[in-house]
Design a protein around this motif. Structure first.
Motif, PDB file in Angstrom:
ATOM      1  N   UNK A   1       0.797  -1.223   0.000  1.00 15.05           N
ATOM      2  CA  UNK A   1       0.000   0.000   0.000  1.00 15.05           C
ATOM      3  C   UNK A   1       0.834   1.280   0.000  1.00 15.05           C
ATOM      4  N   UNK A   2       2.148   1.145  -0.066  1.00 14.46           N
ATOM      5  CA  UNK A   2       2.974   2.333  -0.285  1.00 14.46           C
ATOM      6  C   UNK A   2       2.786   2.842  -1.712  1.00 14.46           C
ATOM      7  N   UNK A   3       2.158   2.027  -2.553  1.00 15.33           N
ATOM      8  CA  UNK A   3       1.921   2.377  -3.957  1.00 15.33           C
ATOM      9  C   UNK A   3       0.570   3.073  -4.141  1.00 15.33           C
ATOM     10  N   UNK A   4      -0.058   3.493  -3.047  1.00 11.16           N
ATOM     11  CA  UNK A   4      -1.364   4.148  -3.119  1.00 11.16           C
ATOM     12  C   UNK A   4      -1.313   5.536  -2.489  1.00 11.16           C
ATOM     13  N   UNK A   5      -2.219   6.409  -2.929  1.00  8.77           N
ATOM     14  CA  UNK A   5      -2.349   7.749  -2.344  1.00  8.77           C
ATOM     15  C   UNK A   5      -3.806   7.947  -1.942  1.00  8.77           C
ATOM     16  N   UNK A   6      -4.024   8.386  -0.710  1.00  3.75           N
ATOM     17  CA  UNK A   6      -5.372   8.510  -0.170  1.00  3.75           C
ATOM     18  C   UNK A   6      -5.742   9.942   0.196  1.00  3.75           C
ATOM     19  N   UNK A   7      -4.793  10.716   0.663  1.00  2.96           N
ATOM     20  CA  UNK A   7      -5.051  12.049   1.222  1.00  2.96           C
ATOM     21  C   UNK A   7      -5.744  12.969   0.219  1.00  2.96           C
ATOM     22  N   UNK A   8      -6.761  13.708   0.709  1.00  2.00           N
ATOM     23  CA  UNK A   8      -7.494  14.650  -0.127  1.00  2.00           C
ATOM     24  C   UNK A   8      -6.699  15.918  -0.416  1.00  2.00           C
ATOM     25  N   UNK A   9      -5.683  16.193   0.389  1.00  2.00           N
ATOM     26  CA  UNK A   9      -4.807  17.328   0.130  1.00  2.00           C
ATOM     27  C   UNK A   9      -3.647  16.832  -0.732  1.00  2.00           C
ATOM     28  N   UNK A  10      -3.406  17.479  -1.839  1.00  2.00           N
ATOM     29  CA  UNK A  10      -2.390  16.997  -2.772  1.00  2.00           C
ATOM     30  C   UNK A  10      -0.997  17.512  -2.471  1.00  2.00           C
ATOM     31  N   UNK A  11      -0.639  17.553  -1.192  1.00  2.00           N
ATOM     32  CA  UNK A  11       0.681  18.065  -0.826  1.00  2.00           C
ATOM     33  C   UNK A  11       1.735  16.959  -0.894  1.00  2.00           C
ATOM     34  N   UNK A  12       2.962  17.312  -0.543  1.00  2.00           N
ATOM     35  CA  UNK A  12       4.068  16.349  -0.650  1.00  2.00           C
ATOM     36  C   UNK A  12       3.828  15.137   0.239  1.00  2.00           C
ATOM     37  N   UNK A  13       3.345  15.366   1.468  1.00  2.00           N
ATOM     38  CA  UNK A  13       3.043  14.288   2.395  1.00  2.00           C
ATOM     39  C   UNK A  13       1.550  14.262   2.702  1.00  2.00           C
ATOM     40  N   UNK A  14       1.055  13.099   3.078  1.00  2.00           N
ATOM     41  CA  UNK A  14      -0.344  12.981   3.484  1.00  2.00           C
ATOM     42  C   UNK A  14      -0.576  13.777   4.763  1.00  2.00           C
ATOM     43  N   UNK A  15      -1.749  14.422   4.863  1.00  2.00           N
ATOM     44  CA  UNK A  15      -1.990  15.328   5.999  1.00  2.00           C
ATOM     45  C   UNK A  15      -2.282  14.583   7.298  1.00  2.00           C
TER      46      UNK A  15
ATOM     47  N   UNK B   1      -5.132  14.181   8.610  1.00  2.00           N
ATOM     48  CA  UNK B   1      -6.258  14.794   9.324  1.00  2.00           C
ATOM     49  C   UNK B   1      -7.574  14.794   8.545  1.00  2.00           C
ATOM     50  N   UNK B   2      -7.512  14.736   7.216  1.00  2.00           N
ATOM     51  CA  UNK B   2      -8.740  14.735   6.432  1.00  2.00           C
ATOM     52  C   UNK B   2      -9.467  13.402   6.605  1.00  2.00           C
ATOM     53  N   UNK B   3     -10.710  13.352   6.173  1.00  2.00           N
ATOM     54  CA  UNK B   3     -11.493  12.130   6.341  1.00  2.00           C
ATOM     55  C   UNK B   3     -10.854  10.922   5.692  1.00  2.00           C
ATOM     56  N   UNK B   4     -10.269  11.113   4.504  1.00  2.00           N
ATOM     57  CA  UNK B   4      -9.646   9.996   3.791  1.00  2.00           C
ATOM     58  C   UNK B   4      -8.458   9.448   4.584  1.00  2.00           C
ATOM     59  N   UNK B   5      -7.623  10.345   5.094  1.00  2.00           N
ATOM     60  CA  UNK B   5      -6.474   9.908   5.900  1.00  2.00           C
ATOM     61  C   UNK B   5      -6.921   9.236   7.194  1.00  2.00           C
ATOM     62  N   UNK B   6      -7.912   9.828   7.847  1.00  2.00           N
ATOM     63  CA  UNK B   6      -8.394   9.284   9.114  1.00  2.00           C
ATOM     64  C   UNK B   6      -8.905   7.852   8.932  1.00  2.00           C
ATOM     65  N   UNK B   7      -9.676   7.632   7.879  1.00  2.00           N
ATOM     66  CA  UNK B   7     -10.225   6.302   7.636  1.00  2.00           C
ATOM     67  C   UNK B   7      -9.120   5.316   7.265  1.00  2.00           C
ATOM     68  N   UNK B   8      -8.149   5.775   6.497  1.00  2.00           N
ATOM     69  CA  UNK B   8      -7.021   4.923   6.124  1.00  2.00           C
ATOM     70  C   UNK B   8      -6.222   4.518   7.361  1.00  2.00           C
TER      71      UNK B   8
END
Length: 219
Positions: free
Chosen positions: A179-193, A195-202
């Motif tokens: 799963x290092x080959x996936x991106x979930x965060x709704x903010x398209x920054x360099x690192x995942x935030x 804090x957003x719902x997508x990150x929290x659920x992940x």
């Protein structure tokens, strides 16, 4: 020759699991990724890299012009992405109007042109509370339409419709997926935030499976 299917592949962990599930089921998978002007367009690059590694056909389609007529989502407009869990009411800000109906319609057309039999997408039970176009009743109606909209019936396959992200991840772990080959965060920054719902659920899914998330987070 293997039966052809189309997988709507965003580059996130759910669609990554669906993609690999379809491959392991023996289908000839054609991945389809959409740039609809999402803030987290970084996921498209993740999708591209995975498909190149798997050596499967992959189309990336730019439909970002739809943002001129579909507005009001924090994923596509200049609106801050809300923080918190998906079940929170403020997560409704992340709904892109009619998104999955649009994407499914395009994928069904692609499937017909390929003489494929199915379109896979990654709706799951964790999305039911906030996203109307991930609910079972929506999927059933779209399956009915896909069966009659063309001379050739297309089946909409939703393998995780009644599973949550924790169960999806468990299935992916059992398949040995990275799963290092996936991106979930709704903010398209360099690192995942983180804090957003997508990150929290992940993060919750990894915690419940007693596995460390391979992504690096800002906090």
């Amino acid at each position: 020759m293997s039966e052809k299917v189309v997988v709507i592949y965003s580059g996130g962990m759910d669609s990554f699991t669906v993609l690999n599930k379809a491959i392991k089921q023996g289908y000839a998978v054609h991945a389809l990724t959409f740039n609809y002007g999402q803030r987290h367009v970084k996921e498209v690059e993740y999708a591209k890299n995975v498909c190149e590694e798997l050596n499967i056909p992959h189309k990336i389609v730019d439909i970002s012009a739809i943002n001129s007529i579909i507005a009001g989502s924090s994923l596509t407009d200049d609106i801050d992405v809300p923080e918190g869990h998906y079940e929170a009411d403020n997560m409704k800000q992340t709904v892109v109007p009619n998104r999955n109906m649009i994407l499914l319609s395009l994928a069904i057309g692609y499937a017909v042109s390929l003489e494929a039999t199915k379109v896979y997408y990654g709706a799951h039970s964790g999305d039911h509370a906030i996203y109307p176009d991930c609910r079972p009743e929506f999927v059933k109606k779209m399956q009915d339409v896909a069966a009659i909209a063309n001379y050739d019936a297309i089946d909409i396959a939703v393998p995780y419709l009644n599973n949550d992200k924790i169960e999806i991840l468990a299935d992916g772990i059992e398949m040995g997926l990275d799963y290092s080959k996936t991106w979930t965060c709704y903010n398209g920054r360099e690192l995942a935030c983180g804090k957003c719902g997508a990150c929290q659920e992940r993060l919750e899914a990894f915690e419940k499976n007693n596995v460390t998330d391979p992504l690096t987070y800002e906090a």
